[in-house]
Design a protein around this motif. Structure first.
Motif, mmCIF file in Angstrom:
data_model
loop_
_atom_site.group_PDB
_atom_site.id
_atom_site.type_symbol
_atom_site.label_atom_id
_atom_site.label_comp_id
_atom_site.label_asym_id
_atom_site.label_seq_id
_atom_site.Cartn_x
_atom_site.Cartn_y
_atom_site.Cartn_z
ATOM 1 N N THR A 86 7.986 12.679 4.582
ATOM 2 C CA THR A 86 8.157 11.474 5.400
ATOM 3 C C THR A 86 8.842 10.377 4.598
ATOM 4 O O THR A 86 8.774 10.367 3.366
ATOM 5 N N THR A 87 9.530 9.484 5.301
ATOM 6 C CA THR A 87 10.043 8.255 4.702
ATOM 7 C C THR A 87 9.629 7.093 5.600
ATOM 8 O O THR A 87 9.854 7.118 6.812
ATOM 9 N N LEU A 88 9.017 6.099 5.017
ATOM 10 C CA LEU A 88 8.558 4.947 5.792
ATOM 11 C C LEU A 88 9.728 4.222 6.445
ATOM 12 O O LEU A 88 9.629 3.759 7.583
ATOM 13 N N ARG A 89 10.851 4.145 5.752
ATOM 14 C CA ARG A 89 11.983 3.370 6.249
ATOM 15 C C ARG A 89 12.482 3.883 7.593
ATOM 16 O O ARG A 89 12.926 3.105 8.433
ATOM 17 N N THR A 124 10.682 5.662 9.801
ATOM 18 C CA THR A 124 9.631 5.808 10.797
ATOM 19 C C THR A 124 9.918 4.870 11.970
ATOM 20 O O THR A 124 10.246 3.702 11.761
ATOM 21 N N LEU A 143 0.081 5.489 4.600
ATOM 22 C CA LEU A 143 0.649 6.449 5.544
ATOM 23 C C LEU A 143 0.414 7.878 5.085
ATOM 24 O O LEU A 143 -0.032 8.741 5.862
ATOM 25 N N ASN A 144 0.675 8.145 3.818
ATOM 26 C CA ASN A 144 0.604 9.510 3.317
ATOM 27 C C ASN A 144 -0.816 9.967 3.000
ATOM 28 O O ASN A 144 -1.134 11.143 3.167
ATOM 29 N N LYS A 161 5.392 2.306 12.985
ATOM 30 C CA LYS A 161 5.199 1.444 11.816
ATOM 31 C C LYS A 161 4.275 0.271 12.143
ATOM 32 O O LYS A 161 3.461 -0.134 11.307
ATOM 33 N N GLU A 202 5.607 -2.278 0.682
ATOM 34 C CA GLU A 202 6.204 -0.947 0.632
ATOM 35 C C GLU A 202 5.286 0.052 -0.063
ATOM 36 O O GLU A 202 5.057 1.159 0.429
ATOM 37 N N LEU A 216 1.764 0.421 2.051
ATOM 38 C CA LEU A 216 1.939 1.062 3.356
ATOM 39 C C LEU A 216 2.373 2.517 3.207
ATOM 40 O O LEU A 216 1.913 3.390 3.944
ATOM 41 N N THR A 217 3.258 2.805 2.245
ATOM 42 C CA THR A 217 3.660 4.186 2.001
ATOM 43 C C THR A 217 2.465 5.025 1.569
ATOM 44 O O THR A 217 2.266 6.153 2.042
#
Length: 322
Positions: free
Chosen positions: A258-261, A263, A126-127, A268, A119, A122-123
């Motif tokens: 953004t929120t990874l959850r 996506t 991503l950002n 993802k 988490e 990856l977060t």
């Protein structure tokens, strides 16, 4: 199976270790025996009823895991050691993982260490890179630099040869510098925008990763260089306020949330693949490492939540499941 469950929203005391139905994987999903998971602020919000899981996700808490494949799919085989981001369900002995979201656990990494990776890293990836487009030679400001995502972001940015600044509370500044921050500022006592601009000869940074939200808006705008990118990852300080939009136009800034959850899964999986190519060998070489604050048994999830709510942790709080 055993899992952390709760009957109604509330504080950490509502969590209990009890029985829950075994999850059933679909045709492109793995069934994983969870050996360790980790606590995220999203778990705290979900426990309080403020962050419901997406449609189809497990109602059990938990957004990341490390364990062994029990039922295989795709390229995976039974017994493979994997770590993964999930949309829910990892505070349990068994969890379902889309085959495309599983990552091999690097050689020499324990399940507890692996559970602290997915988490946060990856977060951050991503950002920083997918959305933030951070390049070598650019500068980035990472707020909450000693948090799970913050500590991952500092390391990833350094590995990409960017210049890193960070904010944290006074007792956590040394950790930020150890991880690769050129300078780290106490957000409670130091005007970080002024410090960043002084350290960059008045130019500012190209990317800001912000967890705080509205209270940081004005200072973030001041800290950003022309054509800079503000990445909003959370709203720990609140999401509403009086905002001056002038700098967005005057500096040609980009603001992204953004929120990874939430996506979509195909995006993802693409993120997972890009992260694996960038990071897995770096973990094996020791260039990247998960920062672990505490390891607790899964039955102590309530204490783990309380520790995070009191902002006592530096790095990830890991729950050992089996």
């Amino acid at each position: 199976m055993k899992a952390i469950i709760f009957d109604q929203p509330g504080g950490p005391e509502v969590l209990r270790y009890g029985d829950a139905p075994d999850p059933v994987p679909g045709p492109d999903e793995l069934l994983v025996r969870v050996r360790a998971t980790a606590v995220n602020r999203a778990d705290l919000l979900q426990r309080r009823g403020r962050y419901p899981p997406p449609p189809g996700a497990s109602p059990i808490l938990g957004l990341e895991l490390a364990g062994e494949v029990v039922k295989a799919a795709g390229p995976w085989r039974e017994g493979d050691r994997v770590m993964a981001v999930v949309t829910g369900g990892s505070y349990a002995e068994l969890a379902v993982v889309p085959a495309g979201m599983a990552l091999r656990i690097p050689e020499g990494m324990s399940f507890e260490e692996a559970a602290a990776v997915p988490e946060a890293f990856l977060t951050a990836y991503l950002n920083l890179f997918t959305l933030g487009r951070l390049q070598a030679g650019e500068a980035v400001l990472v707020h909450a630099g000693a948090s799970g995502v913050g500590s991952a972001a500092i390391q990833l940015a350094k590995a990409a040869q960017a210049r890193v600044f960070a904010t944290a509370s006074a007792g956590k500044l040394a950790l930020c510098r150890e991880l690769g921050a050129t300078e780290a500022f106490d957000y409670r006592t130091e005007p970080f925008a002024e410090r960043v601009r002084a350290a960059t000869d008045g130019r500012g940074v190209d990317v800001v990763l912000d967890f705080v939200g509205a209270p940081n808006w004005e200072a973030n705008m001041a800290a950003l260089a022309p054509y800079g990118r503000l990445m909003l990852i959370g709203f720990l300080g609140g999401s509403r306020g009086t905002l001056d939009l002038g700098p967005v136009m005057n500096k040609s800034l980009t603001v992204t949330g953004t929120t990874l959850r939430r996506t979509p899964l195909p995006k993802k999986i693409a993120l997972n693949e890009a992260f694996a190519a960038f990071a897995l060998e770096r973990f094996e070489r020791g260039e990247l490492r998960p920062v672990i604050d505490t390891v607790m048994p899964i039955s102590s999830a309530a204490s783990a939540h309380q520790r995070m709510e009191e902002n006592l942790n530096a790095g990830k709080i890991v729950l050992r499941v089996a």
